[in-house]
Design a protein around this motif. Structure first.
Motif, PDB file in Angstrom:
ATOM      1  N   UNK A   1     -30.005  38.645 -63.883  1.00  0.00           N
ATOM      2  CA  UNK A   1     -29.843  37.901 -62.636  1.00  0.00           C
ATOM      3  C   UNK A   1     -31.134  37.758 -61.982  1.00  0.00           C
ATOM      4  N   UNK A   2     -31.344  36.402 -61.605  1.00  0.00           N
ATOM      5  CA  UNK A   2     -32.658  35.928 -60.793  1.00  0.00           C
ATOM      6  C   UNK A   2     -32.213  35.628 -59.355  1.00  0.00           C
ATOM      7  N   UNK A   3     -32.910  36.546 -58.546  1.00  0.00           N
ATOM      8  CA  UNK A   3     -32.388  36.632 -57.238  1.00  0.00           C
ATOM      9  C   UNK A   3     -33.290  35.426 -56.085  1.00  0.00           C
ATOM     10  N   UNK A   4     -34.395  35.084 -56.739  1.00  0.00           N
ATOM     11  CA  UNK A   4     -35.127  33.909 -56.005  1.00  0.00           C
ATOM     12  C   UNK A   4     -35.229  32.835 -56.671  1.00  0.00           C
ATOM     13  N   UNK A   5     -34.907  31.628 -55.835  1.00  0.00           N
ATOM     14  CA  UNK A   5     -34.692  30.335 -56.340  1.00  0.00           C
ATOM     15  C   UNK A   5     -36.228  29.962 -56.673  1.00  0.00           C
ATOM     16  N   UNK A   6     -37.199  30.250 -56.073  1.00  0.00           N
ATOM     17  CA  UNK A   6     -38.513  29.745 -56.442  1.00  0.00           C
ATOM     18  C   UNK A   6     -39.406  30.801 -56.610  1.00  0.00           C
ATOM     19  N   UNK A   7     -40.695  30.704 -57.127  1.00  0.00           N
ATOM     20  CA  UNK A   7     -41.380  31.873 -57.045  1.00  0.00           C
ATOM     21  C   UNK A   7     -42.125  32.181 -55.969  1.00  0.00           C
ATOM     22  N   UNK A   8     -42.683  33.591 -55.960  1.00  0.00           N
ATOM     23  CA  UNK A   8     -43.082  33.643 -54.632  1.00  0.00           C
ATOM     24  C   UNK A   8     -44.743  34.025 -54.988  1.00  0.00           C
ATOM     25  N   UNK A   9     -45.540  34.109 -53.960  1.00  0.00           N
ATOM     26  CA  UNK A   9     -46.977  34.370 -54.345  1.00  0.00           C
ATOM     27  C   UNK A   9     -47.270  35.703 -54.053  1.00  0.00           C
ATOM     28  N   UNK A  10     -48.661  36.347 -54.182  1.00  0.00           N
ATOM     29  CA  UNK A  10     -48.968  37.716 -53.636  1.00  0.00           C
ATOM     30  C   UNK A  10     -50.183  37.702 -52.905  1.00  0.00           C
TER      31      UNK A  10
ATOM     32  N   UNK B   1     -35.545  36.208 -47.251  1.00  0.00           N
ATOM     33  CA  UNK B   1     -36.487  35.429 -46.509  1.00  0.00           C
ATOM     34  C   UNK B   1     -37.914  35.959 -47.178  1.00  0.00           C
ATOM     35  N   UNK B   2     -38.638  34.648 -47.430  1.00  0.00           N
ATOM     36  CA  UNK B   2     -39.890  34.705 -48.317  1.00  0.00           C
ATOM     37  C   UNK B   2     -40.855  33.932 -47.376  1.00  0.00           C
ATOM     38  N   UNK B   3     -42.133  34.442 -47.196  1.00  0.00           N
ATOM     39  CA  UNK B   3     -43.193  33.720 -46.669  1.00  0.00           C
ATOM     40  C   UNK B   3     -44.087  33.554 -47.567  1.00  0.00           C
ATOM     41  N   UNK B   4     -44.522  32.200 -47.559  1.00  0.00           N
ATOM     42  CA  UNK B   4     -45.682  31.638 -48.613  1.00  0.00           C
ATOM     43  C   UNK B   4     -46.868  31.356 -47.665  1.00  0.00           C
ATOM     44  N   UNK B   5     -47.905  31.030 -48.607  1.00  0.00           N
ATOM     45  CA  UNK B   5     -49.349  30.542 -47.845  1.00  0.00           C
ATOM     46  C   UNK B   5     -49.060  29.153 -47.075  1.00  0.00           C
ATOM     47  N   UNK B   6     -49.757  28.739 -46.329  1.00  0.00           N
ATOM     48  CA  UNK B   6     -49.730  27.545 -45.379  1.00  0.00           C
ATOM     49  C   UNK B   6     -48.500  27.549 -44.745  1.00  0.00           C
ATOM     50  N   UNK B   7     -48.112  28.741 -44.154  1.00  0.00           N
ATOM     51  CA  UNK B   7     -46.744  28.532 -43.167  1.00  0.00           C
ATOM     52  C   UNK B   7     -45.576  28.177 -44.070  1.00  0.00           C
ATOM     53  N   UNK B   8     -45.487  28.516 -45.399  1.00  0.00           N
ATOM     54  CA  UNK B   8     -44.035  27.930 -46.031  1.00  0.00           C
ATOM     55  C   UNK B   8     -43.113  29.130 -45.699  1.00  0.00           C
ATOM     56  N   UNK B   9     -41.868  28.932 -45.314  1.00  0.00           N
ATOM     57  CA  UNK B   9     -40.845  29.695 -44.894  1.00  0.00           C
ATOM     58  C   UNK B   9     -39.502  29.378 -45.935  1.00  0.00           C
ATOM     59  N   UNK B  10     -39.114  30.278 -47.109  1.00  0.00           N
ATOM     60  CA  UNK B  10     -38.077  30.117 -47.543  1.00  0.00           C
ATOM     61  C   UNK B  10     -36.819  31.050 -47.151  1.00  0.00           C
TER      62      UNK B  10
END
Length: 185
Positions: A95-104, A136-145
């Protein structure tokens, strides 16, 4: 009492760890349904996806047949624009639980939960391992998923799944916590 969730265990990660697994020590017939709550989960590498694996032999092996069906949707908020996307499969081996990749990068973390419905198949009408999730995921440059979805392990057999494992697809877990709750009937 019946119907209430109770805390069973919290696993806290402070240095690189391959996965978080909950075994038959905690997944027992004392509870029907389970909830795993993640706080501040971060990957040690960029471009990773959170995955879930299930086992019916307490983690000696995990199901790898193409019977994993899931559909994940996401809303991506980038400044003033929102976009929708999805990740789904009708024949995956996990099962993949995130629909897009996340950063570190600093601040890039995920928070959310996975609901597990009767993984031990205590209800005689239940022949499938089913779940739903919301992250809820927060990416760089204020991307919110916001990522939400559901899935089923579809074999038509009444297997009791007594070990659930979470890991990133290409990297270790760098930090965060996962708390397992059980609901009594």
């Amino acid at each position: 009492g019946g119907g209430m969730f109770e805390k069973l265990i919290t696993t806290t990660i402070s240095s690189n760890t391959a996965n978080i697994a909950f075994s038959s020590t905690y997944i027992t017939t004392a509870h029907r349904d389970y909830k795993v709550v993640f706080t501040g989960l971060r990957s040690e590498a960029d471009d990773t996806r959170l995955e879930m694996y299930i086992s019916d032999d307490n983690g000696s092996s995990y199901k790898s047949s193409n019977d994993h069906i899931y559909n994940m949707k996401y809303i991506r908020q980038d400044y003033n624009a929102s976009t929708w996307g999805s990740q789904n499969s009708t024949n995956n081996d996990k099962f993949e639980l995130t629909a897009d990749t996340m950063g570190n990068d600093t601040g890039e973390a995920m928070h959310g939960y996975v609901d597990l419905f009767d993984p031990l198949n205590q209800n005689s009408d239940n022949q499938y391992f089913m779940w739903n999730s919301n992250f809820t995921l927060l990416g760089t440059t204020k991307l919110l998923f916001n990522v939400f979805g559901s899935g089923v392990f579809h074999t038509g057999e009444t297997t009791a799944f007594n070990n659930i494992k979470f890991q990133f697809n290409t990297a270790n877990i760098a930090s965060g916590s996962a708390t397992l709750y059980g609901r009594k009937i």
